[in-house]
Design an enzyme around this catalytic site. Structure first.
Site, short mmCIF file in Angstrom:
data_model
loop_
_atom_site.label_atom_id
_atom_site.label_comp_id
_atom_site.label_asym_id
_atom_site.label_seq_id
_atom_site.Cartn_x
_atom_site.Cartn_y
_atom_site.Cartn_z
N ASP A 126 -4.75 -2.03 -2.13
CA ASP A 126 -3.96 -1.32 -3.87
C ASP A 126 -4.75 -0.81 -4.51
O ASP A 126 -5.69 -0.02 -4.27
CB ASP A 126 -3.16 -2.27 -4.14
CG ASP A 126 -2.75 -1.95 -5.97
OD1 ASP A 126 -2.82 -0.81 -6.21
OD2 ASP A 126 -2.32 -2.23 -7.30
N PHE A 175 4.99 -0.50 -7.69
CA PHE A 175 5.21 -1.65 -7.63
C PHE A 175 6.39 -2.54 -6.30
O PHE A 175 7.13 -2.10 -6.39
CB PHE A 175 5.37 -3.23 -8.47
CG PHE A 175 5.08 -4.14 -7.63
CD1 PHE A 175 3.72 -5.19 -8.10
CD2 PHE A 175 5.90 -4.89 -8.19
CE1 PHE A 175 4.18 -6.16 -7.86
CE2 PHE A 175 6.12 -6.12 -7.43
CZ PHE A 175 5.05 -7.48 -7.54
N ASP A 182 6.05 -10.22 -2.54
CA ASP A 182 6.84 -11.30 -4.11
C ASP A 182 6.10 -10.50 -5.16
O ASP A 182 5.77 -9.85 -5.53
CB ASP A 182 6.61 -13.02 -3.63
CG ASP A 182 4.82 -12.75 -5.15
OD1 ASP A 182 3.95 -11.86 -4.72
OD2 ASP A 182 5.49 -13.25 -5.46
P1 5GP Z 1 -5.80 -4.31 -4.51
O1 5GP Z 1 -7.04 -5.88 -4.38
O2 5GP Z 1 -6.16 -4.08 -3.18
O3 5GP Z 1 -5.89 -4.81 -6.00
O4 5GP Z 1 -4.62 -5.91 -4.16
C1 5GP Z 1 -4.01 -6.36 -2.77
C2 5GP Z 1 -3.07 -7.64 -2.99
O5 5GP Z 1 -2.73 -7.22 -4.76
C3 5GP Z 1 -2.41 -7.54 -2.30
O6 5GP Z 1 -3.00 -8.34 -0.89
C4 5GP Z 1 -0.88 -7.94 -3.16
O7 5GP Z 1 -1.11 -9.38 -2.98
C5 5GP Z 1 -0.84 -7.55 -3.82
N1 5GP Z 1 -0.29 -6.19 -5.07
C6 5GP Z 1 -1.12 -5.62 -4.72
N2 5GP Z 1 -0.22 -4.23 -4.77
C7 5GP Z 1 1.14 -5.16 -5.24
C8 5GP Z 1 2.77 -5.31 -5.00
O8 5GP Z 1 3.24 -3.61 -4.73
N3 5GP Z 1 3.57 -5.44 -4.63
C9 5GP Z 1 3.20 -6.61 -4.72
N4 5GP Z 1 4.37 -7.27 -4.28
N5 5GP Z 1 1.83 -7.34 -4.33
C10 5GP Z 1 0.99 -6.08 -4.41
#
Ligand code: 5GP
Length: 203
Positions: A126, A175, A182
């Site tokens: 993300d 999301f 989840d």
């Molecule tokens: P980042 O550090 O890249 O912002 O986020 C990574 C983590 O956030 C992912 O491994 C996941 O656990 C959670 N995450 C990010 N986007 C989503 C999403 O759209 N849905 C869900 N369920 N988890 C997300």
């Protein structure tokens, strides 16, 4: 009497739309973004690439809990070379602390990784913060090399410029749930990636 007379029941093919209407695990799903078939086809392609890349090098696949569990399980089974697996659990502290880079290790690896070839398996990238932190920590332990495979990557112009070597699907900045991901602990067992109905957040 059991054994050779056992019959095998083949599940009928059910469309995505039918599933949304009939399966209780899909309650609250607004639409399927990446179907089970597309996920499995992409994983087969990824596995063939990884087989060719690593051969007999016995890579260590590092899964990031909990979201990567479904992807990791299917990816490793689709690979035909010898390999090992291990898991890490990390928690990022949400939007308010993202810029400060606060990430916590909840579970560390069991394996020593010095000199090893690592395949980091991520569910979704993300902002890229979690992955950036994880890679820094892993690199400090001096593995031979690291390859990052992510099932999903959000199209986000302001994301960290973090190493991701192979992405299954680039998705819009929404999301998503399912296939390991989840919402409030639910929906991880959906075999596809989907968008949640906004009424689930608001109710
Ligand atoms: P980042 O550090 O890249 O912002 O986020 C990574 C983590 O956030 C992912 O491994 C996941 O656990 C959670 N995450 C990010 N986007 C989503 C999403 O759209 N849905 C869900 N369920 N988890 C997300």
């Amino acid at each position: 009497m059991t054994g050779s007379n056992d019959t095998v029941t083949i599940a009928p093919q059910v469309s995505g739309e039918e599933r949304l209407q009939t399966e209780s695990r899909a309650r609250g799903v607004a639409r399927i973004l990446v179907s089970e078939r597309r996920i499995q086809d992409e994983i087969a392609a990824m596995a063939a690439e990884l087989d060719a890349e690593y051969g007999d090098d016995q890579p260590l696949m590092v899964g990031v809990l909990t979201g990567a569990v479904a992807f990791m399980a299917d990816l490793m089974k689709a690979m035909t070379i010898p390999l090992q697996i291990d898991f890490m659990a990390i928690s990022s502290y949400g939007a308010a602390t993202k810029s400060s880079g606060v990430v916590r290790i909840l579970k560390d690896l069991n394996e020593e990784i010095e000199g090893r070839r690592l395949i980091v398996v991520e569910d979704i990238v993300d902002s890229g913060l979690t992955l950036q932190y994880l890679l820094e920590m892993l690199k400090a332990r001096q593995p031979k090399d690291i390859r990052v495979v992510a099932l999903l990557k959000k199209d986000k112009p302001d994301a960290f410029d973090v190493q991701v070597d192979r992405v299954g699907f680039h998705i819009p900045d929404e999301f998503v749930i399912g296939y390991g991901l989840d919402y409030a602990g639910q929906y991880r067992n959906l075999p596809y990636v989907a968008v949640l109905d906004p009424s689930v957040y608001t109710s």
